[in-house]
Write an enzyme that holds these catalytic residues in place. Structure first.
Site, mmCIF file in Angstrom:
data_model
loop_
_atom_site.group_PDB
_atom_site.id
_atom_site.type_symbol
_atom_site.label_atom_id
_atom_site.label_comp_id
_atom_site.label_asym_id
_atom_site.label_seq_id
_atom_site.Cartn_x
_atom_site.Cartn_y
_atom_site.Cartn_z
ATOM 1 N N GLU A 171 2.382 -5.419 -15.234
ATOM 2 C CA GLU A 171 2.906 -6.743 -15.562
ATOM 3 C C GLU A 171 1.910 -7.860 -15.221
ATOM 4 O OE1 GLU A 171 6.849 -7.262 -14.003
ATOM 5 O OE2 GLU A 171 7.664 -5.642 -15.221
ATOM 6 N N GLU A 276 8.444 0.516 -19.278
ATOM 7 C CA GLU A 276 9.761 0.149 -18.757
ATOM 8 C C GLU A 276 10.634 -0.223 -19.937
ATOM 9 O OE1 GLU A 276 10.205 -2.521 -15.425
ATOM 10 O OE2 GLU A 276 8.155 -2.121 -14.741
#
Length: 893
Positions: A171, A276
């Protein structure tokens, strides 16, 4: 307070197959149905499946998970192998992001259970989130040192370094160093190049994944790939996240945009992993997860469920340490798919929270499978392209339902809710599946007509939503699925504030027969604050039973409680009350209530698993020959692998129904432990039975036969009379304590049976010794331990950080066995866990402790022989085989 009342109508009553009615209608296209459907009058939603149009080999890569594994033994090997995640992401080895989940601890079980590659978030070496306080280290060389440390650890300490994939940045577009692309673009590109080259310097064969953005970022993606291509630092796998509800609608456009960027830049297609996916409301819910699986399988990418609760429980898609919930069965169905995927046309594509599905055709097995869900309406599956050369003119259809059971709610093997033998017309059939629950998923299997006709589970069962009962001094709470962050609830509401002596829920049931019924509750217990709880069940105004709830994660994180009750045929008022006497609140009664179910108990628990639906390793399914149609030929190194579910820890008769062509031995392994003595004395139909001890939850049973058998089914049946062989010992009575180990009482509310033994471990001095009795000689055993472990790291602002505890059992004169005990939320609440234990001496004492850390608190323990005995018998000949009848199975084998 809000008060609501209703007539307490059951949500669903499962229909039995009777004259003029069936649980589903299965017809050949163009033919008049001769049975009556129990479906509602509204038109069903149609899922079209074209078996004649292949969309490529089944991939199975969407079974991955982020931080899904916790420790060696948490989850158990059977749970991992049954769900069979092909890819996972774990923290960096020896990293501080979690107190568990080290890849070096879980890799062996993962790869043994079918795992293909293990990804590592290198930044998880940091303890905090966002990493390093969300700031890129001013001295970036310090991060490159971490990269070298992590890669070196895997190269030098892993048994499988070639199966690892390294993720340098997780991220980076969010709060992790490079969020402002306009100012950090150049820095990120140079950092990527430096990290990529550092990894390859340490491990030239390393595979590297990137860029790991928290969302699809087309401009960043194009610029990163362009730079990476120009500087020879392309990732080996491209990654990003698809998390929000609307990603169910937008993902395919993101995927196609990514592939277009590759094409524009002249980059050969890279493997993709959506590292994810899905939100908190989706986890544990079969009808939600199947939508995600379908679109990832459709685009042939790998993908991993997101981590929202805690590490080590397959991201809420299992129950406790060794049990299935409804979502686990969906993952197992997905892992069971073989052959090619075929074209599936849902009512709406790229629309969130709608009916979606996956279908496969395995011509070698002569099996078509459709896994679907996501709607609260009835479903019609239109199957076309059914090849008579594969299936013949008559097919058997079976439909099973994976019903949502909560996160910690144990689910047994899914029920057969529709089954039929039907003639195929024009290569097509239709299957109508009654459904009113968007949380459920279904598995539809089509095979040639088998030796045994398919049959519906006829058990009478009714469900009632808690909010649809007559409510007194409680509160209804909304749990809308439109809220991505809420845990799911059946009916999108639950009943809470059950914290007054006058609180109650009352409803009416009409049961078909006098007998024993199992009353079940899906409920949430705020275990860290409350611990285990109790409610009183009243029947027609008289107290009939106490419902005991085990501790949980929160009021919205749901488990399951069950109790048996005797009822006479006819109507009864059931009332769940927070007080047994009307004035005194029961301990721990503040529990959220979601759904009730009631089922008639007819004999001991029994489940039959068709061999044709087992996972086959070097084994083939028989049709059209001398062996029973639908049986599985097992010989040489071949095997059939079953994942069976047990409600209780105890003894079960495991029966193999098979045909032998000559005298031969039959192998049976229970969670990798061999059971001796099963054999066929000669040719013919045989039934071999072993009485074995099974832990509550999932066990892996593997059937082999070097000499060759044709296996039709495996059946488990509860054998409670065998439980007399179990030696159960209260820890405070049976253990001679040493060091700091001591006996303590447990505060209310609790489900401890007496007192507990704590302070075991933390060094070699603190232990307990059990003088093993003479009847417990050498041999294979199960050690069943009733334990509590609420240990966790409380210093992290984001992660739950639960901690597993370990109990070492050392046999005097023998070896040491380590059992892993998952966090169970409350020091006052006790769960039961089973540890395989092989004893080698005739009576050496057992020492309980942990030299390297603290052991769990122990209420009681029990020693059970793994096997009590085996029998081998001739079986009753089968009847009703379709061979020789019009439209019989093809003679292709």
């Amino acid at each position: 307070m809000q008060h609501r009342s209703s007539e307490g109508r059951p949500k669903r009553v499962w229909k039995r197959v009777t004259a003029g009615a069936t649980a589903a209608v299965v017809t050949a296209t163009g033919l008049m149905a001769t049975t009556t459907s129990s479906a509602a009058a509204a038109d069903p939603e149609v899922l079209a499946v074209d078996l004649a149009t292949s969309t490529g080999p089944f991939r199975g890569g969407a079974s991955g998970m982020l931080y899904g594994l916790g420790d060696d033994g948490v989850p158990t090997d059977a749970i991992i192998a049954g769900a069979r995640p092909t890819n996972i992401t774990q923290k960096a080895p020896h990293g501080e992001q979690h107190p568990n989940g080290d890849p070096l601890d879980v890799e062996d079980a993962f790869f043994a259970g079918g795992g293909e590659y293990l990804m590592v978030n290198i930044q998880d070496y940091y303890p905090d989130w966002p990493y390093n306080g969300g700031r890129r280290p001013a001295d970036f060389d310090s991060y490159l040192d971490i990269v070298r440390t992590v890669v070196t650890s895997i190269v030098e300490e892993s048994n499988h370094p070639e199966k690892y994939v390294f993720t340098p940045f997780n991220e980076p577009d969010g709060g992790n160093w490079y969020g402002n692309w306009s100012t950090m673009r150049g820095t990120f590109l140079q950092d990527w190049k430096a990290v990529h080259r550092t990894i390859r310097e340490v491990y030239p064969e390393a595979r590297i994944a990137g860029m790991g953005d928290a969302a699809w970022r087309p401009q960043r993606t194009r610029e990163i790939l362009e730079f990476a291509q120009a500087n020879d630092v392309l990732p080996d796998m491209f990654t990003w996240h698809e998390l929000g509800i609307q990603n169910l609608a937008t993902y395919r456009s993101h995927y196609h945009a990514y592939r277009q960027i590759e094409a524009d830049l002249g980059i050969a297609p890279l493997p993709v992993n959506i590292t994810e996916y899905a939100m908190r409301r989706d986890m544990s819910v079969p009808g939600q997860l199947v939508q995600w699986l379908a679109m990832f399988e459709d685009t042939k990418v790998d993908a991993q469920t997101a981590y929202w609760t805690y590490a080590g429980n397959l991201n809420d898609n299992m129950a406790k340490g060794n049990a299935a919930n409804g979502a686990w069965w969906l993952l197992k169905w997905y892992a069971d798919l073989t052959g090619d995927t075929v074209r599936v046309t849902p009512p709406q594509l790229d629309t969130a929270d709608t009916l979606q599905g996956i279908a496969t055709l395995d011509e070698e097995k002569a099996q078509a499978t459709v896994v679907f869900g996501g709607t609260g309406s009835d479903v019609r599956v239109d199957l076309s392209g059914i090849d008579a050369g594969v299936f013949g003119d008559v097919v058997d259809v079976q439909v099973r339902e994976a019903e949502w059971s909560g996160q910690e709610g144990e689910a047994l093997a899914p029920r057969v809710v529709a089954a039929e033998r039907v003639a195929v017309a024009g290569g097509s059939i239709q299957v109508d599946v009654p459904n009113d629950d968007r949380l459920s998923a279904y598995q539809l299997v089509v095979t040639p007509a088998q030796d045994e006709r398919p049959a519906v589970d006829t058990t009478w069962r009714a469900e009632t939503e808690a909010e649809d009962t007559a409510l007194q001094n409680v509160q209804v709470y909304s749990k809308p699925m439109s809220d991505a962050w809420t845990f799911a609830a059946s009916g999108q509401r639950d009943v809470g504030s059950t914290n007054q002596a006058g609180s109650s829920l009352t409803w009416t049931v009409d049961v078909p027969a006098t007998g024993t019924y199992r009353f079940g509750v899906v409920a949430g217990v705020n275990g860290p604050e409350i611990g285990p709880g109790r409610h009183a069940l009243f029947v027609d105004g008289t107290r009939a039973a106490t419902v005991e709830y085990e501790a949980g994660f929160s009021w919205a994180y749901r488990g399951r409680a069950e109790v048996l009750v005797e009822l006479t045929a006819g109507r009864h008022d059931l009332s769940l009350r927070m007080s047994a006497d009307g004035s005194t609140l029961l301990p721990g009664s503040d529990i959220s209530l979601d759904r009730f179910d009631l089922a008639l108990v007819e004999g001991p628990e029994k489940a039959t698993y068709p061999a044709s639906l087992a996972r086959l390793e070097g084994a083939t399914v028989n049709y059209g020959g001398s062996a029973p149609d639908g049986s599985v030929r097992i010989d040489g190194d071949g095997a059939a692998v079953f994942y069976v579910a047990a409600r209780d820890t105890g003894y079960y008769d495991v029966t193999l129904d098979y045909t032998a062509r000559a005298a031969t031995g039959v192998g049976l392994a229970v969670n990798g432990r061999a059971v001796d003595g099963l054999a066929a004395a000669g040719a013919g139909e045989r039934a071999s039975t072993a009485r074995v001890h099974l832990a509550a939850g999932i066990s892996e049973l593997v059937v082999t036969s070097g000499g060759g058998i044709d296996l039709s089914s495996l059946t488990t049946e509860r054998a409670t009379d065998g439980d007399a062989a179990v030696l159960r010992v209260e820890a405070e009575d049976g253990l001679e304590l040493h060091g700091a180990a001591r006996v303590d009482g447990v505060a209310q509310p609790t489900n401890v049976s007496g007192r507990k033994v704590g302070w075991l471990g933390g060094g070699t001095a603190n232990h307990g010794v059990w003088a093993r009795p003479a009847e417990a000689g050498a041999g294979p055993y199960d050690l069943v331990v009733r334990y509590a472990n609420a240990d966790k790291n409380t210093g992290h602002a984001y992660n739950t950080d639960v901690i597993s505890r370990f109990l070492d059992v050392t046999e005097e004169g023998g070896g040491t066995t380590r059992g892993a005990f998952r966090h169970n939320y409350s020091w006052n609440g006790y769960w039961t866990h089973t540890v395989p234990l092989d004893l080698t001496t005739s009576g050496g004492a057992l020492r309980f402790g942990n030299a390297t850390g603290w052991a769990p608190d122990i209420d009681w323990f029990a020693l059970a022989p793994l096997v009590q005995g085996v029998t081998n018998e001739s079986a009753t000949p089968r009847h009703g085989r379709p061979g020789g009848q019009p439209g019989s199975s093809p003679g292709r084998r």
